[in-house]
Design an enzyme around this catalytic site. Structure first.
Site, mmCIF file in Angstrom:
data_model
loop_
_atom_site.group_PDB
_atom_site.id
_atom_site.type_symbol
_atom_site.label_atom_id
_atom_site.label_comp_id
_atom_site.label_asym_id
_atom_site.label_seq_id
_atom_site.Cartn_x
_atom_site.Cartn_y
_atom_site.Cartn_z
ATOM 1 N N ARG A 130 0.884 -1.379 0.085
ATOM 2 C CA ARG A 130 -0.105 -0.026 -0.098
ATOM 3 C C ARG A 130 0.959 1.485 -0.034
ATOM 4 O O ARG A 130 1.941 1.360 0.497
ATOM 5 C CB ARG A 130 -0.937 0.030 1.334
ATOM 6 C CG ARG A 130 -1.969 -1.239 0.970
ATOM 7 C CD ARG A 130 -2.985 -1.096 2.188
ATOM 8 N NE ARG A 130 -3.872 -0.209 2.243
ATOM 9 C CZ ARG A 130 -4.877 0.095 3.105
ATOM 10 N NH1 ARG A 130 -4.934 -0.940 4.236
ATOM 11 N NH2 ARG A 130 -5.429 1.157 2.996
ATOM 12 N N GLN A 180 -6.620 9.054 7.141
ATOM 13 C CA GLN A 180 -5.296 8.730 7.757
ATOM 14 C C GLN A 180 -4.610 9.927 7.658
ATOM 15 O O GLN A 180 -3.366 10.248 8.465
ATOM 16 C CB GLN A 180 -4.969 7.458 6.979
ATOM 17 C CG GLN A 180 -6.216 6.267 7.378
ATOM 18 C CD GLN A 180 -5.596 5.050 6.934
ATOM 19 O OE1 GLN A 180 -4.925 5.074 6.137
ATOM 20 N NE2 GLN A 180 -6.388 3.873 7.000
ATOM 21 N N ASP A 330 -15.289 2.751 3.084
ATOM 22 C CA ASP A 330 -15.231 1.155 3.584
ATOM 23 C C ASP A 330 -16.311 0.406 3.014
ATOM 24 O O ASP A 330 -16.244 -0.986 3.361
ATOM 25 C CB ASP A 330 -14.631 0.998 4.904
ATOM 26 C CG ASP A 330 -13.094 1.493 5.124
ATOM 27 O OD1 ASP A 330 -12.709 1.783 4.356
ATOM 28 O OD2 ASP A 330 -13.072 2.144 6.407
HETATM 29 C C1 S3P Z 1 -9.681 5.421 8.373
HETATM 30 C C2 S3P Z 1 -9.678 6.042 7.247
HETATM 31 C C3 S3P Z 1 -9.796 5.491 5.906
HETATM 32 C C4 S3P Z 1 -10.682 4.268 6.019
HETATM 33 C C5 S3P Z 1 -9.734 3.098 7.078
HETATM 34 C C6 S3P Z 1 -9.667 4.047 8.151
HETATM 35 C C7 S3P Z 1 -9.265 6.158 9.899
HETATM 36 O O1 S3P Z 1 -8.943 5.452 5.138
HETATM 37 O O2 S3P Z 1 -10.684 3.549 4.741
HETATM 38 O O3 S3P Z 1 -10.327 1.994 7.219
HETATM 39 O O4 S3P Z 1 -9.651 5.372 10.730
HETATM 40 O O5 S3P Z 1 -8.620 7.126 9.550
HETATM 41 P P1 S3P Z 1 -8.234 6.706 4.195
HETATM 42 O O6 S3P Z 1 -7.581 7.691 4.988
HETATM 43 O O7 S3P Z 1 -7.049 5.922 3.393
HETATM 44 O O8 S3P Z 1 -9.277 6.961 3.229
#
Ligand code: S3P
Length: 454
Positions: A130, A180, A330
């Site tokens: 990733r 994230q 998700d």
């Molecule tokens: C999350 C943010 C999302 C999500 C992940 C959890 C988080 O990812 O898909 O399961 O807890 O901040 P991205 O920030 O890559 O969109």
């Protein structure tokens, strides 16, 4: 982590009739990670109830322990954390094993980035593919030194990060709608002198903002033509909290869609978090004709929560607004499953981010749906599903889950309304986010069918 150890364990679920009953889903994964991380940075004892005890969250717990926090489990979902204080993280003696968890990796990179320590991050085959450039770029601008492994067109794990102390405050506009990345920068900002600012053109889940403010950080959010402007002032002092983690809407999505597609079903899912930045799937399924009623709406741990009453419904395909994507990012795999039973086509675009999740969720879902006899067209940024107007899907396929828990659970749900069994080749990744998934589906009346290795 555990799920990649040992032999693959295949899974096949069948519905022996309508799904009925009253179930509770485990704690929210995003809030669980953040509870442990912020508790580990507060001085004093943080108490958590309803923590998700899935492998991803346990990876966060192990990492925070390795950096000095005392973390103990006192009962089912009940945890206590004694933090080290912002600035107090210790250098871990060995590499931090993040397992399958992108959230653990990216948020912890943010924390380490403004501490005077070095940490190496490793993960399983899925996580190691990733992209990490999206956090490496802003954290490098804050002064962190990061050596990552070059992957095909991206920077990946394993990587080693040496934090800067003091780190340099940053004003950063998110190039990709990612909670994230936003959280990594805000967490780095906790131990950075002055103001760290994240500008978010498209809103994403706001648990970090809510929880940082709850722990006493000086954080403000303002609207602007450029988007949400989030400002955090370091060097912060966090006060320990008592946290009740609400149920995870991303886990509730699976029984929700299962009840909508299996004729005669009528279920209640208790204690589901419905933060507007997470509740996109409920809105979309309702727009498709899904009967989902919100009961007993209340606030738990600062988050809106309700019990969901879900009944089998005749669904109609729609064009899902792309601006909905971050609030249900998700949930698309299981929405594709719901779309397979709708009348007409469902068009889902603006979701290219799905290609860099635990698997390429557009490609893997398209292949699996086609193998089960569902017509769909893969687009660079989405998927068009031709619905079967309530008819069973042919099924009769074995699905490669590719270390992706949500692929495994989505096809387990599809199999409930299939003419021939749908087998998931390896269900172990489900334990990353929803260790009680199979037991909960059995509670709703589903049966486990024997597969070759059962
Ligand atoms: C999350 C943010 C999302 C999500 C992940 C959890 C988080 O990812 O898909 O399961 O807890 O901040 P991205 O920030 O890559 O969109």
């Amino acid at each position: 982590m555990n799920h990649v150890a040992g032999k693959p364990a295949s899974l096949c679920l069948a519905a022996s009739g309508p799904l009925t009953g009253d179930v509770t889903v485990p704690g929210d994964k995003s809030i669980s990670h953040r509870s442990l991380m912020l508790g580990a940075l507060a001085v004093g004892e943080t108490r958590i109830t309803g923590l998700l005890e899935g492998e991803d969250v346990l990876a966060t717990a192990s990492a925070m322990r390795a950096m000095g926090a005392e973390i103990e489990r006192t009962g089912t979902g009940e945890w206590r954390v004694h933090g080290v204080g912002v600035g107090g993280l210790l250098q871990p003696a060995t590499a931090l094993d993040m397992g399958n968890s992108g959230t653990s990796t990216r948020l912890l990179m943010g924390l380490v980035a403004s501490h005077p320590i070095t940490a190496t991050f490793i993960g399983d085959a899925s996580l190691s593919g990733r992209p990490m450039g999206r956090v490496i770029t802003p954290l490098s601008l804050m002064g962190a030194t990061i050596a990552a492994t070059p992957g095909p067109g991206r920077q990946t794990l394993p990587l080693t990060l040496t934090g800067a102390c003091p780190a340099i405050p940053l004003r950063y506009t998110l190039p990709v709608a990612s909670a994230q990345v936003k959280s990594a920068v805000l967490l780095a900002g906790l131990n950075t002198p002055g103001e760290t600012v994240v500008i978010e053109p498209i809103p994403t889940r706001d648990h970090s903002e809510r929880m940082l403010a709850g722990f006493g950080a000086q954080l403000s959010v303002t609207g602007s033509p450029q988007g949400r402007i989030i400002t955090i002032r370091g060097e912060a002092e966090l006060k320990p909290q008592t946290i009740q983690v609400p149920g995870d809407p991303s886990s509730a999505a699976f029984p929700m869609v299962a009840a909508l597609i299996v004729p005669g079903s009528d279920i209640i899912i208790r204690n589901v978090g419905l933060n507007p930045t997470r509740a996109g799937l409920v809105r979309v399924l309702q727009a498709m004709g899904g009967r989902i009623d919100l009961l007993n709406e209340r606030t738990v741990g600062g988050e809106p929560v309700a019990d969901l009453h879900v009944c089998h419904s005749a669904l109609t395909g729609i064009d899902v607004p792309p601006e909905n994507a971050p609030s249900m990012i998700d949930e698309y795999p299981v929405l594709f499953v719901a779309a397979a039973f709708a009348k007409g086509r469902t068009v889902m675009r603006g979701i290219e981010e799905l290609r860099v999740k635990e698997s390429d969720r557009i490609a893997v879902m398209a292949q699996g749906l086609q193998a089960c006899g569902v017509q769909c067209e893969e687009l660079e940024d989405g998927l068009i599903v031709e619905g079967r107007d309530g008819d069973l899907v042919p099924g009769g396929a074995t699905i490669a889950a590719r270390l992706d828990h949500r692929i495994a659970m989505s096809f387990a749900v599809l199999g409930l309304n299939a003419a021939r069994p749908v087998v998931i080749d390896d269900a172990r990744p489900i334990a990353t986010s929803f260790p009680t998934f199979v037991a909960m589906m059995e509670q709703l009346g589903c049966r486990l069918l024997p597969t070759a290795d059962h």
